[in-house]
Design a protein around this motif. Structure first.
Motif, PDB file in Angstrom:
ATOM      1  N   GLN A 109      -5.185   7.430 -15.871  1.00 37.97           N
ATOM      2  CA  GLN A 109      -4.723   8.785 -16.159  1.00 37.97           C
ATOM      3  C   GLN A 109      -5.894   9.751 -16.305  1.00 37.97           C
ATOM      4  N   ASP A 112       2.281   9.608  -8.032  1.00 37.29           N
ATOM      5  CA  ASP A 112       2.194  10.853  -8.789  1.00 37.29           C
ATOM      6  C   ASP A 112       2.180  12.066  -7.862  1.00 37.29           C
ATOM      7  N   GLU A 141      -7.479  10.459 -12.869  1.00 36.81           N
ATOM      8  CA  GLU A 141      -6.622  11.362 -12.095  1.00 36.81           C
ATOM      9  C   GLU A 141      -6.697  12.788 -12.622  1.00 36.81           C
ATOM     10  N   GLU A 201      -0.623   4.297  -7.662  1.00 30.97           N
ATOM     11  CA  GLU A 201      -0.208   5.181  -8.749  1.00 30.97           C
ATOM     12  C   GLU A 201      -0.547   6.630  -8.422  1.00 30.97           C
ATOM     13  N   CYS A 202      -1.699   6.839  -7.825  1.00 33.24           N
ATOM     14  CA  CYS A 202      -2.104   8.185  -7.417  1.00 33.24           C
ATOM     15  C   CYS A 202      -1.142   8.744  -6.364  1.00 33.24           C
ATOM     16  N   LEU A 224       3.261  15.459  -9.538  1.00 34.10           N
ATOM     17  CA  LEU A 224       2.485  15.474 -10.770  1.00 34.10           C
ATOM     18  C   LEU A 224       1.047  15.901 -10.528  1.00 34.10           C
TER      19      LEU A 224
END
Length: 204
Positions: A104, A132, A107, A128-129, A137
């Motif tokens: 987190q 998002d 990012e 995950e990137c 996000l």
């Protein structure tokens, strides 16, 4: 231009996250590409944000940047500090409580993301990137450096996801694949920024 894109380009990128292997047993071609990219980052005054490790491609790229007075920020969990896995020359070392906070933080503070060859940790960070970005996000460039065809299987898998309607075709444009270190920064600078409203279209 697709409606998921906006016209602004990421010409003001200063901090770029690097996801890559910590293994020391990988082929020389991967080390060479990491070192070359580190030299390019140092020359262009790009700060690398990475997992803070001192081994594998992480250590190789950081060492190459250090030779040319490049700057890099490490983000690493406390338990890895206790194992002495951190790079001692980070301009800044951010210590997190766990792996999730590490991802987190990387990012949040980075302007763009680049995946070099890596194992399941690198895949976890990259996916995950991407998730998002798909959900709006963040709206930052994601680049995959496909050294010696390492990511050919991933590209094929993403194509298969689209073919099987597991993912909308437009989301294939969330990332750009390049083959050489020299192509990385131009790909970042020329990639249109993603529209955060893309989440409205995430449903198949």
């Amino acid at each position: 231009m697709h409606p998921f894109f906006v016209k602004k380009h990421m010409n003001d990128v200063k901090k770029v996250a690097i996801y890559c292997a910590s293994s020391t047993k990988i082929r020389p071609e991967f080390f060479s590409a990491a070192r070359q990219l580190g030299k390019i980052f140092a020359e262009k005054k790009i700060t690398m944000v990475f997992g803070g490790g001192n081994m594998g491609l992480m250590g190789e790229m950081a060492d190459a940047m250090m030779e040319d007075n490049g700057q890099f920020i490490g983000v690493i969990p406390q338990f890895m500090i206790e194992q002495d896995w951190h790079h001692k020359q980070c301009a800044e070392l951010i210590i997190t409580s766990d792996m999730s906070e590490r991802k987190q933080t990387i990012e949040r503070i980075s302007d763009a993301f680049v995946a070099l060859p890596g194992g399941i940790g690198t895949m976890d960070e990259l996916f995950e990137c991407m998730v998002d970005k798909q959900l709006g996000l963040h709206a930052k460039p994601i680049i995959v450096l496909n050294t010696d065809g390492y990511y050919d299987g991933l590209v094929a898998l993403l194509d298969q996801m689209i073919k099987e309607q597991m993912m909308r075709p437009v989301f294939g444009a969330m990332l750009q694949v390049v083959n050489t270190p020299e192509e990385v920064l131009p790909a970042i600078w020329n990639m249109p920024q993603w529209d955060r409203n893309a989440r409205k279209n995430a449903k198949i």
